[in-house]
Scaffold this motif. Sequence first.
Motif, PDB file in Angstrom:
ATOM      1  N   PHE A   7       8.540   1.953   2.001  1.00 50.02           N
ATOM      2  CA  PHE A   7       7.339   1.111   2.011  1.00 50.02           C
ATOM      3  C   PHE A   7       6.163   1.998   1.632  1.00 50.02           C
ATOM      4  O   PHE A   7       5.911   3.020   2.265  1.00 50.02           O
ATOM      5  CB  PHE A   7       7.106   0.491   3.388  1.00 50.02           C
ATOM      6  CG  PHE A   7       5.950  -0.467   3.426  1.00 50.02           C
ATOM      7  CD1 PHE A   7       6.133  -1.812   3.150  1.00 50.02           C
ATOM      8  CD2 PHE A   7       4.662  -0.022   3.729  1.00 50.02           C
ATOM      9  CE1 PHE A   7       5.065  -2.702   3.178  1.00 50.02           C
ATOM     10  CE2 PHE A   7       3.592  -0.897   3.754  1.00 50.02           C
ATOM     11  CZ  PHE A   7       3.802  -2.245   3.473  1.00 50.02           C
ATOM     12  N   ASN A   8       5.459   1.618   0.578  1.00 52.54           N
ATOM     13  CA  ASN A   8       4.333   2.409   0.093  1.00 52.54           C
ATOM     14  C   ASN A   8       3.016   1.847   0.599  1.00 52.54           C
ATOM     15  O   ASN A   8       2.798   0.630   0.573  1.00 52.54           O
ATOM     16  CB  ASN A   8       4.326   2.439  -1.436  1.00 52.54           C
ATOM     17  CG  ASN A   8       5.536   3.167  -1.994  1.00 52.54           C
ATOM     18  OD1 ASN A   8       5.827   4.285  -1.597  1.00 52.54           O
ATOM     19  ND2 ASN A   8       6.254   2.529  -2.914  1.00 52.54           N
ATOM     20  N   LYS A   9       2.158   2.723   1.075  1.00 51.89           N
ATOM     21  CA  LYS A   9       0.849   2.324   1.583  1.00 51.89           C
ATOM     22  C   LYS A   9       0.088   1.527   0.523  1.00 51.89           C
ATOM     23  O   LYS A   9       0.057   1.890  -0.659  1.00 51.89           O
ATOM     24  CB  LYS A   9       0.038   3.554   1.987  1.00 51.89           C
ATOM     25  CG  LYS A   9      -1.345   3.261   2.539  1.00 51.89           C
ATOM     26  CD  LYS A   9      -2.037   4.540   2.955  1.00 51.89           C
ATOM     27  CE  LYS A   9      -3.485   4.295   3.365  1.00 51.89           C
ATOM     28  NZ  LYS A   9      -3.595   3.394   4.521  1.00 51.89           N
ATOM     29  N   MET A  10      -0.522   0.414   0.950  1.00 53.52           N
ATOM     30  CA  MET A  10      -1.280  -0.454   0.058  1.00 53.52           C
ATOM     31  C   MET A  10      -2.768  -0.304   0.339  1.00 53.52           C
ATOM     32  O   MET A  10      -3.162   0.236   1.388  1.00 53.52           O
ATOM     33  CB  MET A  10      -0.883  -1.922   0.280  1.00 53.52           C
ATOM     34  CG  MET A  10       0.585  -2.221   0.185  1.00 53.52           C
ATOM     35  SD  MET A  10       0.892  -3.972   0.637  1.00 53.52           S
ATOM     36  CE  MET A  10       2.665  -4.063   0.455  1.00 53.52           C
ATOM     37  N   ASP A  11      -3.603  -0.817  -0.554  1.00 56.30           N
ATOM     38  CA  ASP A  11      -5.010  -0.935  -0.183  1.00 56.30           C
ATOM     39  C   ASP A  11      -5.140  -2.127   0.762  1.00 56.30           C
ATOM     40  O   ASP A  11      -4.218  -2.940   0.906  1.00 56.30           O
ATOM     41  CB  ASP A  11      -5.921  -1.062  -1.406  1.00 56.30           C
ATOM     42  CG  ASP A  11      -5.669  -2.306  -2.248  1.00 56.30           C
ATOM     43  OD1 ASP A  11      -5.285  -3.357  -1.690  1.00 56.30           O
ATOM     44  OD2 ASP A  11      -5.845  -2.240  -3.480  1.00 56.30           O
ATOM     45  N   ASP A  12      -6.256  -2.227   1.440  1.00 54.41           N
ATOM     46  CA  ASP A  12      -6.407  -3.247   2.485  1.00 54.41           C
ATOM     47  C   ASP A  12      -6.204  -4.661   1.953  1.00 54.41           C
ATOM     48  O   ASP A  12      -5.622  -5.518   2.638  1.00 54.41           O
ATOM     49  CB  ASP A  12      -7.792  -3.127   3.127  1.00 54.41           C
ATOM     50  CG  ASP A  12      -7.939  -1.871   3.976  1.00 54.41           C
ATOM     51  OD1 ASP A  12      -6.950  -1.118   4.087  1.00 54.41           O
ATOM     52  OD2 ASP A  12      -9.042  -1.657   4.507  1.00 54.41           O
ATOM     53  N   THR A  13      -6.666  -4.924   0.745  1.00 50.12           N
ATOM     54  CA  THR A  13      -6.547  -6.265   0.172  1.00 50.12           C
ATOM     55  C   THR A  13      -5.084  -6.645  -0.043  1.00 50.12           C
ATOM     56  O   THR A  13      -4.660  -7.763   0.283  1.00 50.12           O
ATOM     57  CB  THR A  13      -7.309  -6.356  -1.167  1.00 50.12           C
ATOM     58  OG1 THR A  13      -8.687  -6.058  -0.937  1.00 50.12           O
ATOM     59  CG2 THR A  13      -7.185  -7.747  -1.771  1.00 50.12           C
ATOM     60  N   ASP A  14      -4.311  -5.717  -0.564  1.00 50.72           N
ATOM     61  CA  ASP A  14      -2.898  -5.992  -0.812  1.00 50.72           C
ATOM     62  C   ASP A  14      -2.124  -6.129   0.499  1.00 50.72           C
ATOM     63  O   ASP A  14      -1.224  -6.976   0.614  1.00 50.72           O
ATOM     64  CB  ASP A  14      -2.282  -4.888  -1.672  1.00 50.72           C
ATOM     65  CG  ASP A  14      -2.741  -4.948  -3.115  1.00 50.72           C
ATOM     66  OD1 ASP A  14      -3.270  -6.007  -3.527  1.00 50.72           O
ATOM     67  OD2 ASP A  14      -2.591  -3.940  -3.827  1.00 50.72           O
ATOM     68  N   TYR A  15      -2.467  -5.306   1.496  1.00 45.36           N
ATOM     69  CA  TYR A  15      -1.762  -5.414   2.777  1.00 45.36           C
ATOM     70  C   TYR A  15      -2.105  -6.741   3.460  1.00 45.36           C
ATOM     71  O   TYR A  15      -1.252  -7.354   4.107  1.00 45.36           O
ATOM     72  CB  TYR A  15      -2.111  -4.248   3.694  1.00 45.36           C
ATOM     73  CG  TYR A  15      -1.212  -4.163   4.921  1.00 45.36           C
ATOM     74  CD1 TYR A  15       0.099  -3.726   4.805  1.00 45.36           C
ATOM     75  CD2 TYR A  15      -1.677  -4.547   6.176  1.00 45.36           C
ATOM     76  CE1 TYR A  15       0.936  -3.670   5.910  1.00 45.36           C
ATOM     77  CE2 TYR A  15      -0.857  -4.481   7.297  1.00 45.36           C
ATOM     78  CZ  TYR A  15       0.448  -4.044   7.160  1.00 45.36           C
ATOM     79  OH  TYR A  15       1.280  -3.995   8.263  1.00 45.36           O
ATOM     80  N   ALA A  16      -3.336  -7.199   3.305  1.00 46.44           N
ATOM     81  CA  ALA A  16      -3.724  -8.507   3.841  1.00 46.44           C
ATOM     82  C   ALA A  16      -2.922  -9.612   3.160  1.00 46.44           C
ATOM     83  O   ALA A  16      -2.460 -10.560   3.815  1.00 46.44           O
ATOM     84  CB  ALA A  16      -5.224  -8.736   3.656  1.00 46.44           C
ATOM     85  N   ALA A  17      -2.733  -9.509   1.852  1.00 45.76           N
ATOM     86  CA  ALA A  17      -1.946 -10.512   1.113  1.00 45.76           C
ATOM     87  C   ALA A  17      -0.492 -10.477   1.567  1.00 45.76           C
ATOM     88  O   ALA A  17       0.151 -11.532   1.717  1.00 45.76           O
ATOM     89  CB  ALA A  17      -2.051 -10.255  -0.383  1.00 45.76           C
TER      90      ALA A  17
END
Length: 330
Positions: free
Chosen positions: A81-91
């Motif tokens: 699992f690769n760290k996402m930016d906040d917007t992508d993790y929210a999605a």
Amino acid sequence: MSLLKDRSERNRTISLTEEEKLIYLSRCINETDISTNCDMSNSIVNGDCINVLPYVPKQSVDLLIVDPPYNLSKKYSTKTFNKMDDTDYAAFTRAWIEGALHTLKSTASIYICSDWVSSLIIGPIISEYFIIQNRITWEREKGRGSKTNWKNSMEDVWFATVSNEYTFNVEDVKLRKKVIAPYRINGNPKDWEETINGNYRDTHPSNFWDDISIPYWSMPENTDHPTQKPEKLYAKLVLASTNTDDLILDPFAGVGTSSVVAKKLGRNFIGIEIEPEFCALAEKRLDIATAKPEIQGYTDGVFWERNTLAEQKKASKSTSTPVLSSALVR
């Protein structure tokens, strides 16, 4: 990852041989075999929850337990699992929530695990879909220290519900604490019990838990999963927010802790997990649970503080576990 390794005799970590992996994986339902009429109850499903959730029957689930990947880069078994930016993790968070919405009864409860970083993203999103009732913080005492920051020893579990009508069995999740300075009125115990094994008080649960032990090599529930949740942690959620024969859904089941706890406590379950090896480990743990239904730290119908194993053994010999109660909060 957890195929048999050379370990010390005292190491109780659950592992798999190659043969066991094939046998236990064959017991799981594969997402490619799921159809509209597929019965997934009391099963581990090997697949992506986004693909599997549409097949879970509508309004069938009493409790949703979710331990999604935290927003950290981490290797699991075959996948990273690769760290996402906040917007992508929210999605990402909205995607699995919306996938599970149709499965929930109007009286269902939801528990979502997070670390403090992902909690800042997940918390506000939960409020878009559910009624937030509380945020539990529990002490995760295991882990390395830091020379440039405070050691991260806490995790959150968000508690939410679909409506204001939900199950909460407070009597089933009390914490037994030893009374050091017992208070008496007219010579009689005040809010504590005097027993041949010591003086104890069963206290109401709070939203801060410091009695949880992370699975480690000498615990019989331990596996090589990098982020395995303790059975005791999930037992509190299950006992508080379900009754016997209720259905628990876990879309990120890992090595099956929620399913194992559900089985031990007389509940039904559906566990969805994308990693085949973790699915096989979950099935092996379910087999073990049949013969060994104990949950470490839960004895005599109550939860106990850490480092009280001797007292728990005495209690289990001198008393019988009471029948669990049920209460519907309105």
